[in-house]
Structure formats: structure tokens, C-alpha cells
Design a protein around this motif. Sequence first.
Motif, mmCIF file in Angstrom:
data_model
loop_
_atom_site.group_PDB
_atom_site.id
_atom_site.type_symbol
_atom_site.label_atom_id
_atom_site.label_comp_id
_atom_site.label_asym_id
_atom_site.label_seq_id
_atom_site.Cartn_x
_atom_site.Cartn_y
_atom_site.Cartn_z
ATOM 1 N N ARG A 298 -0.699 22.763 9.023
ATOM 2 C CA ARG A 298 -0.767 21.794 7.934
ATOM 3 C C ARG A 298 0.094 20.582 8.287
ATOM 4 O O ARG A 298 1.160 20.715 8.896
ATOM 5 N N ILE A 299 -0.373 19.393 7.893
ATOM 6 C CA ILE A 299 0.383 18.155 8.054
ATOM 7 C C ILE A 299 0.376 17.419 6.718
ATOM 8 O O ILE A 299 -0.688 17.190 6.138
ATOM 9 N N ASP A 300 1.568 17.092 6.220
ATOM 10 C CA ASP A 300 1.705 16.301 4.997
ATOM 11 C C ASP A 300 2.338 14.959 5.361
ATOM 12 O O ASP A 300 3.371 14.929 6.041
ATOM 13 N N GLY A 301 1.742 13.867 4.916
ATOM 14 C CA GLY A 301 2.250 12.540 5.255
ATOM 15 C C GLY A 301 2.276 11.608 4.067
ATOM 16 O O GLY A 301 1.532 11.779 3.095
ATOM 17 N N GLU A 302 3.161 10.619 4.137
ATOM 18 C CA GLU A 302 3.237 9.575 3.119
ATOM 19 C C GLU A 302 3.666 8.279 3.777
ATOM 20 O O GLU A 302 4.560 8.280 4.629
ATOM 21 N N SER A 303 3.030 7.171 3.396
ATOM 22 C CA SER A 303 3.357 5.859 3.949
ATOM 23 C C SER A 303 3.422 4.831 2.835
ATOM 24 O O SER A 303 2.626 4.874 1.889
ATOM 25 N N GLN A 304 4.374 3.907 2.959
ATOM 26 C CA GLN A 304 4.459 2.737 2.093
ATOM 27 C C GLN A 304 4.494 1.515 3.001
ATOM 28 O O GLN A 304 5.385 1.375 3.837
ATOM 29 N N ASP B 265 5.862 -6.359 7.343
ATOM 30 C CA ASP B 265 7.266 -6.720 7.504
ATOM 31 C C ASP B 265 8.203 -5.579 7.121
ATOM 32 O O ASP B 265 9.347 -5.549 7.547
ATOM 33 N N ARG B 266 7.718 -4.658 6.336
ATOM 34 C CA ARG B 266 8.546 -3.544 5.891
ATOM 35 C C ARG B 266 7.662 -2.330 5.670
ATOM 36 O O ARG B 266 6.542 -2.448 5.177
ATOM 37 N N PHE B 267 8.158 -1.154 6.031
ATOM 38 C CA PHE B 267 7.381 0.055 5.763
ATOM 39 C C PHE B 267 8.281 1.283 5.760
ATOM 40 O O PHE B 267 9.373 1.291 6.316
ATOM 41 N N ARG B 268 7.779 2.314 5.098
ATOM 42 C CA ARG B 268 8.388 3.635 5.132
ATOM 43 C C ARG B 268 7.284 4.633 5.468
ATOM 44 O O ARG B 268 6.169 4.515 4.970
ATOM 45 N N SER B 269 7.608 5.596 6.284
ATOM 46 C CA SER B 269 6.608 6.572 6.679
ATOM 47 C C SER B 269 7.288 7.904 6.954
ATOM 48 O O SER B 269 8.387 7.939 7.532
ATOM 49 N N SER B 270 6.654 8.993 6.531
ATOM 50 C CA SER B 270 7.200 10.317 6.806
ATOM 51 C C SER B 270 6.050 11.288 7.015
ATOM 52 O O SER B 270 4.938 11.091 6.500
ATOM 53 N N VAL C 30 0.837 -1.198 0.000
ATOM 54 C CA VAL C 30 0.000 0.000 0.000
ATOM 55 C C VAL C 30 0.869 1.244 0.000
ATOM 56 O O VAL C 30 1.869 1.319 0.722
ATOM 57 N N VAL C 31 0.502 2.223 -0.816
ATOM 58 C CA VAL C 31 1.108 3.552 -0.800
ATOM 59 C C VAL C 31 -0.013 4.555 -0.555
ATOM 60 O O VAL C 31 -1.042 4.532 -1.244
ATOM 61 N N GLU C 32 0.171 5.420 0.429
ATOM 62 C CA GLU C 32 -0.878 6.380 0.763
ATOM 63 C C GLU C 32 -0.252 7.737 1.083
ATOM 64 O O GLU C 32 0.780 7.820 1.738
ATOM 65 N N ARG C 33 -0.893 8.804 0.597
ATOM 66 C CA ARG C 33 -0.468 10.174 0.857
ATOM 67 C C ARG C 33 -1.635 10.940 1.466
ATOM 68 O O ARG C 33 -2.800 10.666 1.151
ATOM 69 N N SER C 34 -1.318 11.905 2.299
ATOM 70 C CA SER C 34 -2.382 12.647 2.969
ATOM 71 C C SER C 34 -1.935 14.071 3.271
ATOM 72 O O SER C 34 -0.738 14.353 3.426
ATOM 73 N N THR C 35 -2.892 14.970 3.341
ATOM 74 C CA THR C 35 -2.675 16.324 3.819
ATOM 75 C C THR C 35 -3.821 16.688 4.754
ATOM 76 O O THR C 35 -4.956 16.209 4.585
ATOM 77 N N ALA C 36 -3.523 17.502 5.737
ATOM 78 C CA ALA C 36 -4.546 17.970 6.672
ATOM 79 C C ALA C 36 -4.244 19.431 7.005
ATOM 80 O O ALA C 36 -3.087 19.788 7.207
ATOM 81 N N GLU C 37 -5.279 20.244 7.058
ATOM 82 C CA GLU C 37 -5.117 21.665 7.322
ATOM 83 C C GLU C 37 -5.856 22.051 8.593
ATOM 84 O O GLU C 37 -6.935 21.535 8.880
ATOM 85 N N ASP C 38 -5.242 22.970 9.339
ATOM 86 C CA ASP C 38 -5.817 23.484 10.590
ATOM 87 C C ASP C 38 -6.201 22.323 11.521
ATOM 88 O O ASP C 38 -7.372 22.078 11.792
ATOM 89 N N VAL C 39 -5.184 21.630 11.994
ATOM 90 C CA VAL C 39 -5.363 20.454 12.854
ATOM 91 C C VAL C 39 -5.283 20.881 14.316
ATOM 92 O O VAL C 39 -4.370 21.622 14.707
#
Length: 432
Positions: free
Chosen positions: A159-165, A217-222, A135-144
Motif C-alpha cells: 500500500r502507498i498513501d500520499g498527499e501533496s499541496q 514556488d512552494r509545495f508540501r509532499s509526503s 492544489v491539494v491532492e490525496r491518493s492511495t494505491a494497493e498492491d503496487v
Amino acid sequence: MVEPDGAGYRVTWPALSGSLTRASAAKAQAVRFRCAPDRSTGVRLSEGVYRLSSDGPSDCVLETGDGRSFRFTSRTRHEDSVVDLAQGAFTEWSAMRQDVTIQAVNGRAEPIFSIARSETSGRGTPGGRPGRRDVVERSTAEDVRFTFPGAAGGFTASRIDGESQLFDYGFDGVVRRSAELMRMVDLASEQQRDPKAADIPAQAMLSFVQGLGSRGDRFRSSATYSGYRVTSPQGPVDIETLSFGVDAEGIDSDSGSGRVTFTASGLSLGSMPSLADWALRDITVSVAATSVPFKSLLQAIESDPTSAVVPRLAALLGQAGSRLEVETARLNMMRGSLDLHGSIRADAKAPRGVSGAATARLTGLGPLATFLRSRPQTERMADRVTAVEALGRAVDLDAGTTARDYDIKLGGEPVLLVNGVDPTVILQDAGP
């Protein structure tokens, strides 16, 4: 119910409810949910592949295993997804929501979490094992905005910008991630109620490690936070930009590895304006770990998710010979800095279970000692700063400034040596 609608279909979803349960050696983790009815429109893209679109507010209730309930709502929502019937899964998805709130059911009126606008998008492909997905997912959130339940304080971010694999990600990970998220919220609230509670940082670290096991078993997240502010009874902390990243693999084995990066720029401590020259302004950290027995560590934490398990974890790390490389650790102040590099190895044969070496460079110690001596409430701290300065080797830098260098060794007798000297003796002579 599915009905023809021109060239496509109209889908009516009944009220959805269910329970996700994952058993562990310590206890069963259960997350129950129920959502309001929904409607979608469907369009056939190819044989067995359809695009679904939904509009309307979100309204779901999440119940944890300890009796708490939280309501998730949004004022508006638009979702698009592609479902492949042959795979039995969504292959693409996107969502936009406005005025998202999470509120405790039967709790206080104001929400504990809110987002003015959020967007997510992702895609999934079959993983390496049946029933698993990459799975690859990207997200943005404003005024959290987040308020600690039952305690004063919280955090906000413009603002929050995120990405996960996620690789070989299974549905069981949803339960584990939800349970660990609630655990981290509880710990944050406890820390605000009792800032001196010594056990909370250790428990937070255990929850972080457990969270690794929920991502396959493996992931990347930022993630990158802009306009970040933390409020507490001790005063606010503002950070212009806060970023962190995690890259780990071999989580299902006892020979894993990973890297964690962290940066914070534009820090400001509103509660201590007099210390502005010596407060942290920027932080950059990058550490890499090898020979990590993730599988055994996670099993040990599941059997005893308290700080009492820490000696057991240390023994497992020592048996595996785990190594931590401090690639970069830099702390900048207006008038000083710290640079640290080194390597630490979990060593079952070492006196304290670790061995290693590091080098450090400090600047600004002399002016800091002078500043501390100018204030009666910090005058005694100046002696310790002077003692730390005396331990270092003087190095002339540009513009007539002087730094202090330190060669640090761990694992012998005494356990810690700095430039060949036991620092505890010198620091004790400098007073409490």
C-alpha cells in the motif's frame, strides 16, 4: 458533443491527443499523449458549475521525446469532477481505478508497473498568479509492482498513501514532472544493470532537484509505503514501513528553504542473514535547509543536467551561504546505533567549500569489532572499527553499556577534526 439527458447532460468526448512541450537551455522536453474516446454525464450544480461523472476503462498512450511509448490502461474506472466555467478549471475531482497497468509499447509483454486498486481525490483554487492553481491532492494505491525496464529487479508495496499541496502550480509542471519521472526510472534501471556506476547517485540527486522546480514556488509532499520490498541481483531488501516528506518554499527565488524527513522501520536484508545483528533496522532523518538559491541551481542544471555541473552548484551554494541543519539522524541496529546532530554551511572561503560542526554518538562498536574478528572475510574490517572506537570519548550508559561520543568540526586545516584529532591518520594506521 453535449446532449440533454433528463435533468442533466450526456457528454461524448472524442479521442484525445496532444503534446506538452517545455523548452530548456539544454533541450526541449516533450510529452505526447493520446487517449481513447470517453463518455460522461453532467449535472448542473449552480450557475456555470457542473459535476461530471465518467465510467469505463482507461486507455491512453504516452510518448516521450526520446521515441519511447508507454500504454496506460485500467480494467475499471470511475471519475467525478466539478468544473467551474468562470474559473475555466476543475475545482474538485476524485477517481477510482482497478487493475492499472503501464506497459512499454513494442516492448516485453508483462507490464513494467501495475496497481491492483488506486484512489485519488483533490481540490484546486485560484493561485497567486493568472493561470496558476493551489492544489491539494490525496491518493492511495494497493498492491503496487514496478519492474526496472531492461534490468533485473524492481519493487513492490502492499500500500502507498500520499498527499501533496502545490501552490501557484501551472500546467507546465505536468510536463516537467513527467520528464523527471522518466529520468528517475532510467537511472534506477541503469543502477540495476551496473551497481558500481559511480555517476548515477549524482545524476539521481540532480533529477530530484529538477523535480522541485515542477511543483510551483512552494509545495508540501509526503508518502508512506507499507510492505515495501526491493529486489535486485544482490538480494531482496524488505521494509515494513517507509515514509518521506518534503516541504519547500521560495523555489522561484534565490532565498528558498526546505525540510526533508525520512523514516524506515523494520528493515531486513534477506541476502545477509549472518549480519542480522548489525544490519540497519530503523532509520530516522530530518534535515532543514535555508538560504537555498533554488532559481540559480535549477537554471544551472537545465543548462547542463550531468554530474559535470556539480562544481557550479557548489559555487552557487557557497555564494548564497546555504546552511543545512541535521535536526535528527538516527540509525538503529539490533546491537548498535548512531545518533547525529549538526549544522553545515556552504562557505566559499573555507578550504573545501564547507564549514560546520556536528556531534555523534555510537553504540555497539566493541561487540561489532569482536564479531568481525570472528569471521575471516571481515577480520581486517575489525581494526578500522576499533580505530573508530578509539577516536571517541567513552560514556557510560544504563545497563552497563558504553557509548562513544564524537565532536566533529569541518572547514579548517585539516578539513576534518574528530575530538580534536585528524581521523585520517588513525584510520590509515588501521589498514585498508
